[in-house]
Scaffold this motif. Structure first.
Motif, PDB file in Angstrom:
ATOM      1  N   ALA A  61      11.147  33.794  76.679  1.00  0.00           N
ATOM      2  CA  ALA A  61      12.080  33.508  75.582  1.00  0.00           C
ATOM      3  C   ALA A  61      12.847  34.758  75.170  1.00  0.00           C
ATOM      4  CB  ALA A  61      11.320  32.927  74.391  1.00  0.00           C
ATOM      5  N   ALA A  62      12.185  35.919  75.208  1.00  0.00           N
ATOM      6  CA  ALA A  62      12.861  37.164  74.836  1.00  0.00           C
ATOM      7  C   ALA A  62      13.937  37.549  75.844  1.00  0.00           C
ATOM      8  CB  ALA A  62      11.836  38.289  74.718  1.00  0.00           C
ATOM      9  N   SER A  63      13.830  37.037  77.070  1.00  0.00           N
ATOM     10  CA  SER A  63      14.806  37.364  78.117  1.00  0.00           C
ATOM     11  C   SER A  63      15.869  36.292  78.273  1.00  0.00           C
ATOM     12  CB  SER A  63      14.075  37.551  79.459  1.00  0.00           C
ATOM     13  OG  SER A  63      13.020  38.472  79.346  1.00  0.00           O
ATOM     14  N   SER A  64      15.917  35.307  77.376  1.00  0.00           N
ATOM     15  CA  SER A  64      16.842  34.184  77.544  1.00  0.00           C
ATOM     16  C   SER A  64      18.300  34.616  77.480  1.00  0.00           C
ATOM     17  CB  SER A  64      16.568  33.113  76.483  1.00  0.00           C
ATOM     18  OG  SER A  64      16.740  33.639  75.179  1.00  0.00           O
ATOM     19  N   GLU A  65      18.592  35.734  76.789  1.00  0.00           N
ATOM     20  CA  GLU A  65      19.979  36.194  76.700  1.00  0.00           C
ATOM     21  C   GLU A  65      20.479  36.721  78.048  1.00  0.00           C
ATOM     22  OE1 GLU A  65      22.735  39.109  73.864  1.00  0.00           O
ATOM     23  OE2 GLU A  65      20.750  38.447  73.219  1.00  0.00           O
ATOM     24  N   GLU A  66      19.557  37.022  78.965  1.00  0.00           N
ATOM     25  CA  GLU A  66      19.940  37.503  80.291  1.00  0.00           C
ATOM     26  C   GLU A  66      19.748  36.444  81.367  1.00  0.00           C
ATOM     27  OE1 GLU A  66      18.727  42.035  80.521  1.00  0.00           O
ATOM     28  OE2 GLU A  66      17.516  40.981  79.048  1.00  0.00           O
ATOM     29  N   ALA A  67      19.498  35.200  80.950  1.00  0.00           N
ATOM     30  CA  ALA A  67      19.357  34.092  81.895  1.00  0.00           C
ATOM     31  C   ALA A  67      20.710  33.451  82.159  1.00  0.00           C
ATOM     32  CB  ALA A  67      18.382  33.056  81.349  1.00  0.00           C
ATOM     33  N   ARG A  68      20.908  32.994  83.391  1.00  0.00           N
ATOM     34  CA  ARG A  68      22.188  32.379  83.740  1.00  0.00           C
ATOM     35  C   ARG A  68      22.364  31.032  83.053  1.00  0.00           C
ATOM     36  NH1 ARG A  68      20.991  33.348  90.028  1.00  0.00           N
ATOM     37  NH2 ARG A  68      21.295  35.605  90.138  1.00  0.00           N
ATOM     38  N   ASN A  69      21.329  30.233  83.070  1.00  0.00           N
ATOM     39  CA  ASN A  69      21.386  28.898  82.465  1.00  0.00           C
ATOM     40  C   ASN A  69      20.147  28.709  81.592  1.00  0.00           C
ATOM     41  OD1 ASN A  69      21.893  26.266  81.783  1.00  0.00           O
ATOM     42  ND2 ASN A  69      21.402  25.423  83.789  1.00  0.00           N
ATOM     43  N   PRO A  70      20.114  29.316  80.404  1.00  0.00           N
ATOM     44  CA  PRO A  70      18.884  29.323  79.601  1.00  0.00           C
ATOM     45  C   PRO A  70      18.422  27.939  79.165  1.00  0.00           C
ATOM     46  CG  PRO A  70      20.744  30.176  78.334  1.00  0.00           C
ATOM     47  CD  PRO A  70      21.215  30.034  79.741  1.00  0.00           C
ATOM     48  N   LYS A  71      19.355  26.997  78.962  1.00  0.00           N
ATOM     49  CA  LYS A  71      18.945  25.670  78.491  1.00  0.00           C
ATOM     50  C   LYS A  71      18.018  24.983  79.489  1.00  0.00           C
ATOM     51  CE  LYS A  71      22.836  24.674  75.450  1.00  0.00           C
ATOM     52  NZ  LYS A  71      23.907  23.710  75.096  1.00  0.00           N
ATOM     53  N   ARG A  72      18.218  25.245  80.764  1.00  0.00           N
ATOM     54  CA  ARG A  72      17.366  24.656  81.795  1.00  0.00           C
ATOM     55  C   ARG A  72      16.276  25.622  82.248  1.00  0.00           C
ATOM     56  NH1 ARG A  72      17.086  25.114  87.225  1.00  0.00           N
ATOM     57  NH2 ARG A  72      16.236  23.318  88.396  1.00  0.00           N
ATOM     58  N   ALA A  73      16.642  26.895  82.408  1.00  0.00           N
ATOM     59  CA  ALA A  73      15.731  27.848  83.036  1.00  0.00           C
ATOM     60  C   ALA A  73      14.551  28.209  82.134  1.00  0.00           C
ATOM     61  CB  ALA A  73      16.495  29.118  83.424  1.00  0.00           C
ATOM     62  N   VAL A  74      14.781  28.369  80.831  1.00  0.00           N
ATOM     63  CA  VAL A  74      13.711  28.832  79.942  1.00  0.00           C
ATOM     64  C   VAL A  74      12.565  27.813  79.836  1.00  0.00           C
ATOM     65  CG1 VAL A  74      13.167  29.430  77.554  1.00  0.00           C
ATOM     66  CG2 VAL A  74      15.174  30.406  78.653  1.00  0.00           C
ATOM     67  N   PRO A  75      12.831  26.533  79.503  1.00  0.00           N
ATOM     68  CA  PRO A  75      11.703  25.584  79.460  1.00  0.00           C
ATOM     69  C   PRO A  75      11.003  25.427  80.808  1.00  0.00           C
ATOM     70  CG  PRO A  75      13.651  24.657  78.405  1.00  0.00           C
ATOM     71  CD  PRO A  75      14.093  25.881  79.119  1.00  0.00           C
ATOM     72  N   LEU A  76      11.784  25.398  81.896  1.00  0.00           N
ATOM     73  CA  LEU A  76      11.197  25.241  83.223  1.00  0.00           C
ATOM     74  C   LEU A  76      10.319  26.438  83.574  1.00  0.00           C
ATOM     75  CD1 LEU A  76      11.228  23.375  85.722  1.00  0.00           C
ATOM     76  CD2 LEU A  76      13.117  24.760  86.610  1.00  0.00           C
ATOM     77  N   ALA A  77      10.791  27.644  83.288  1.00  0.00           N
ATOM     78  CA  ALA A  77      10.024  28.850  83.616  1.00  0.00           C
ATOM     79  C   ALA A  77       8.740  28.939  82.792  1.00  0.00           C
ATOM     80  CB  ALA A  77      10.888  30.093  83.376  1.00  0.00           C
ATOM     81  N   ILE A  78       8.803  28.579  81.506  1.00  0.00           N
ATOM     82  CA  ILE A  78       7.602  28.625  80.662  1.00  0.00           C
ATOM     83  C   ILE A  78       6.562  27.635  81.160  1.00  0.00           C
ATOM     84  CG2 ILE A  78       6.731  28.068  78.358  1.00  0.00           C
ATOM     85  CD1 ILE A  78       9.152  29.391  77.180  1.00  0.00           C
ATOM     86  N   ALA A  79       6.991  26.416  81.490  1.00  0.00           N
ATOM     87  CA  ALA A  79       6.044  25.400  81.958  1.00  0.00           C
ATOM     88  C   ALA A  79       5.404  25.788  83.287  1.00  0.00           C
ATOM     89  CB  ALA A  79       6.759  24.051  82.083  1.00  0.00           C
ATOM     90  N   ILE A  80       6.224  26.246  84.246  1.00  0.00           N
ATOM     91  CA  ILE A  80       5.692  26.585  85.569  1.00  0.00           C
ATOM     92  C   ILE A  80       4.797  27.818  85.500  1.00  0.00           C
ATOM     93  CG2 ILE A  80       6.321  27.327  87.891  1.00  0.00           C
ATOM     94  CD1 ILE A  80       8.812  25.646  87.687  1.00  0.00           C
ATOM     95  N   SER A  81       5.229  28.847  84.771  1.00  0.00           N
ATOM     96  CA  SER A  81       4.429  30.080  84.710  1.00  0.00           C
ATOM     97  C   SER A  81       3.097  29.839  84.015  1.00  0.00           C
ATOM     98  CB  SER A  81       5.215  31.177  83.982  1.00  0.00           C
ATOM     99  OG  SER A  81       5.519  30.797  82.647  1.00  0.00           O
ATOM    100  N   LEU A  82       3.090  29.030  82.944  1.00  0.00           N
ATOM    101  CA  LEU A  82       1.829  28.737  82.272  1.00  0.00           C
ATOM    102  C   LEU A  82       0.915  27.918  83.181  1.00  0.00           C
ATOM    103  CD1 LEU A  82       0.272  29.071  79.627  1.00  0.00           C
ATOM    104  CD2 LEU A  82       1.276  26.936  78.832  1.00  0.00           C
ATOM    105  N   GLY A  83       1.493  26.968  83.935  1.00  0.00           N
ATOM    106  CA  GLY A  83       0.686  26.192  84.870  1.00  0.00           C
ATOM    107  C   GLY A  83       0.093  27.046  85.979  1.00  0.00           C
TER     108      GLY A  83
END
Length: 634
Positions: free
Chosen positions: A255-277
């Motif tokens: 979440a702290a890196s969302s300002e440097e994400a290309r598509n944060p609306k899709r990438a942030v929730p997907l990355a959090i779910a996959i990394s936690l899994g």
């Protein structure tokens, strides 16, 4: 009124400053940082932050001293509990794609003072975490060389016997911190590439441990002759869960890196779910093979995995385990140093911290001053201080941030949606309403008839039964329910943690108090559930609000109450220092404070370089110096 005393109106204005909110409309995609991180980059950032020294040290410690083989259950429950907080971060990271993490989320919902304190605690958390991981990295490497590095340092520098200082200066930890800070200062792409490489090595080693571990597994190590699967019972499993919960701390870096994400609306929730899994799977599978390879009571808590292979006659595998641990701890170190200056940058950009830390290097597009200053500060902490008395700060700071993010989710769900969520720099932005208080922020519609109910309004189907809630002033019912929810969660947590023995209540009084707190907690949930929520189709939103954030709040409060009183004393001292910084600098230099100054014109100049937005400069001019417009100009 006596001279020298502040007036009632002055005190009211001062209190309003503490509750100022950052307009949600400002969370646009424009940024002076470089948007270069993909969903894969964010996922590996999260995995690298969660799968570190905990996998190589925590599993053995919890299995031998707290739970036995039931450490698997503890990690499973801890992963589910962490998921509650992770979902809250995922929604905010997608909706507010700006750096700042919990600090920013609190600023747009709870108010300026609370946001500053959360950011202030995050700074301390990342500094101590970076120093602690560097010390663990140094100790693990030193152990591979039979502690020759430590013995050499003690022989030539000496042993310190000073309170709060380390036994000896750890030059190896300071060196790896300086090296990591250098890589982070080279830009997000360089940091991401290095994180990819080290994470890949770490995951290959973990896969090797799991495969060879299952080959060497012996099912009788879970049998009754070795003490059974859960030798410490249910209480041991729950105590282990509280410890294992901190293994999953680290997804907030996404979440702290969302300002440097290309598509944060899709990438942030997907990355959090996959990394936690992935992190949960790694912890559970490694714990399974560890307790199946050797009896749980024969584990070495300091190097359980390497020692387990050594006991089975595969001492060569210990070198691979050591390599994986070094890579894993390096990724944790890199990610912490990557996130820390971005928290500082967000606070400085909002005017709450010293303006120099808002400087972004024009070529690498990273907050260079924050990296240098706080990198050196982390080096000094790792080099000189005794971290054993400070590591519990990591727990209380993280849990407090999780709690405020969960509260912020509830607040924003019942807030009226902004008129323009993502204006372009070339198009004029409509004037946004200024929210000055917590109740105003949870805005309800008035008496006008609209086709669909607004967020925060009582659901139409429930008005015949709960019409008395509509008689309150706009926002009062929802704001009161949130306050009762937090208060009942704190009281319920105290009753559950301290129990009837600490409260010195008779059995019936303890049960009555437990029932009253539970009823108040459930009633506040029902009142919130009776009101309309904000729905957005284009961003991720967690289900079952307010239930999931409320459970996260209760869990975080219970875990905070389990910390020692000395931790709370030290934490209070750190908060007092933060209040001095805020009232001495932040409250007067806040951007929200500049908007409130009378008689000033705020002019924005947008500087473009090579067609991209590079920097926004805010100039405040007295009315006499504002250039007059030429009458002949259009």
């Amino acid at each position: 009124m006596a001279s020298g005393l502040p007036s009632t109106a002055g005190l009211a204005r001062f209190c309003q400053k503490l509750k100022r909110l950052k307009p949600l409309e400002e969370a646009t995609m424009e940024t002076s940082l470089q948007r270069c991180l993909s969903a894969l980059d964010l996922t590996l950032l999260g995995v690298g932050s969660m799968v570190g020294s905990g996998l190589y040290v925590l599993t053995g410690t919890v299995a031998k001293e707290i739970t036995g083989p039931a450490v698997i259950v503890s990690f499973t429950v801890a992963a589910v509990a962490s998921l509650l907080a992770a979902l809250c971060y995922a929604e905010f990271g997608a909706r507010v794609p700006r750096t700042g993490s919990a600090y920013l989320f609190t600023y747009v919902s709870m108010g300026e003072l609370w946001a500053f304190l959360i950011g202030w605690n995050l700074v301390l958390e990342y500094v101590i975490a970076g120093a602690a991981v560097a010390r663990a990295w140094s100790g693990y490497l030193d152990a591979m060389f039979d502690h020759h590095i430590r013995n050499f340092t003690e022989a030539h520098v000496g042993i310190w016997q000073v309170p709060l200082l380390a036994r000896y200066p750890d030059f190896l930890a300071a060196g790896i911190l300086l090296l990591a800070s250098t890589f982070v200062s080279c830009g997000a792409r360089v940091s991401s590439w290095l994180n990819h490489t080290l994470s890949a090595i770490s995951m290959v080693v973990i896969l090797f441990i799991i495969i060879l571990g299952f080959v060497l597994a012996r099912s009788h190590n879970w049998g009754k002759e070795e003490g059974g699967f859960a030798p410490f019972g249910f209480s041991g499993i729950m105590s282990g869960t509280a410890t294992c919960f901190y293994a999953f701390v680290g997804f907030d870096v996404i979440a702290a890196s969302s300002e440097e994400a290309r598509n944060p609306k899709r990438a942030v929730p997907l990355a959090i779910a996959i990394s936690l899994g992935l992190a949960a799977s790694a912890y559970i599978l490694v714990s399974t093979v560890l307790t199946l390879m050797v009896p749980w009571h024969s584990l070495d808590p300091n190097s359980a995995l390497a020692d387990a292979f050594y006991q089975r006659g595969y001492s060569w595998a210990g070198y691979l385990v050591a390599t994986g641990s070094i890579c894993a701890m390096t990724t944790v170190l890199l990610n912490g140093l990557f996130c820390l200056p971005r928290i500082i940058y967000a606070m400085a950009a909002d005017g709450l911290f010293f303006q120099a830390f808002a400087y972004v290097h024009p070529r690498t597009q990273v907050p260079l001053v924050g990296i240098l200053v706080f990198g050196v500060l982390t080096v000094l902490v790792a080099l000189l201080l005794d971290l054993e008395a400070l590591v519990q700060f990591l727990s209380i700071g993280t849990l407090l941030a999780y709690t405020f993010v969960a509260i912020s989710i509830i607040v924003l769900r019942f807030q009226k949606a902004p008129l323009s969520s993502s204006p372009s720099p070339a198009s004029p932005r409509p004037a946004a309403k200024e929210y000055n208080s917590f109740s105003d922020h949870i805005e309800l519609v008035g008496t006008e008839q609209v086709p669909a109910p607004e967020p925060g309004q009582l659901r139409p189907a429930l008005r015949p039964y709960l019409g008395f809630l509509d008689r309150c002033s706009p926002g009062v019912a929802v704001a009161s329910a949130i306050c009762v929810l937090v208060a009942s969660a704190i009281t319920l947590g105290c009753v559950l943690i301290f129990g009837d023995s600490a409260l010195h209540l008779p059995r019936w009084g303890y049960i009555l108090l437990l029932l009253l707190c539970s009823i108040m907690f459930l009633l506040s949930l029902l009142v919130l559930g009776a009101h309309q929520q904000q729905r957005q189709q284009d961003t991720f939103q967690i289900p079952m609000v307010p239930l999931i954030p409320a459970l996260s709040i209760l869990l975080n409060i219970c875990l905070m109450l389990k910390l020692s009183y000395l931790t709370w004393v030290r934490f209070s001292i750190w908060l007092l220092i933060g209040l001095l910084v805020y009232f001495g600098y932040g409250i007067w230099h806040s951007k929200e404070n500049q908007r409130e100054l009378p008689g000033l014109t705020i002019t924005h100049y947008v500087v473009f370089s090579s067609g991209s937005l590079e920097e926004t400069v805010q100039v405040v001019q007295p009315p006499s110096q504002v250039p007059a417009q030429d009458p002949s100009s259009p």
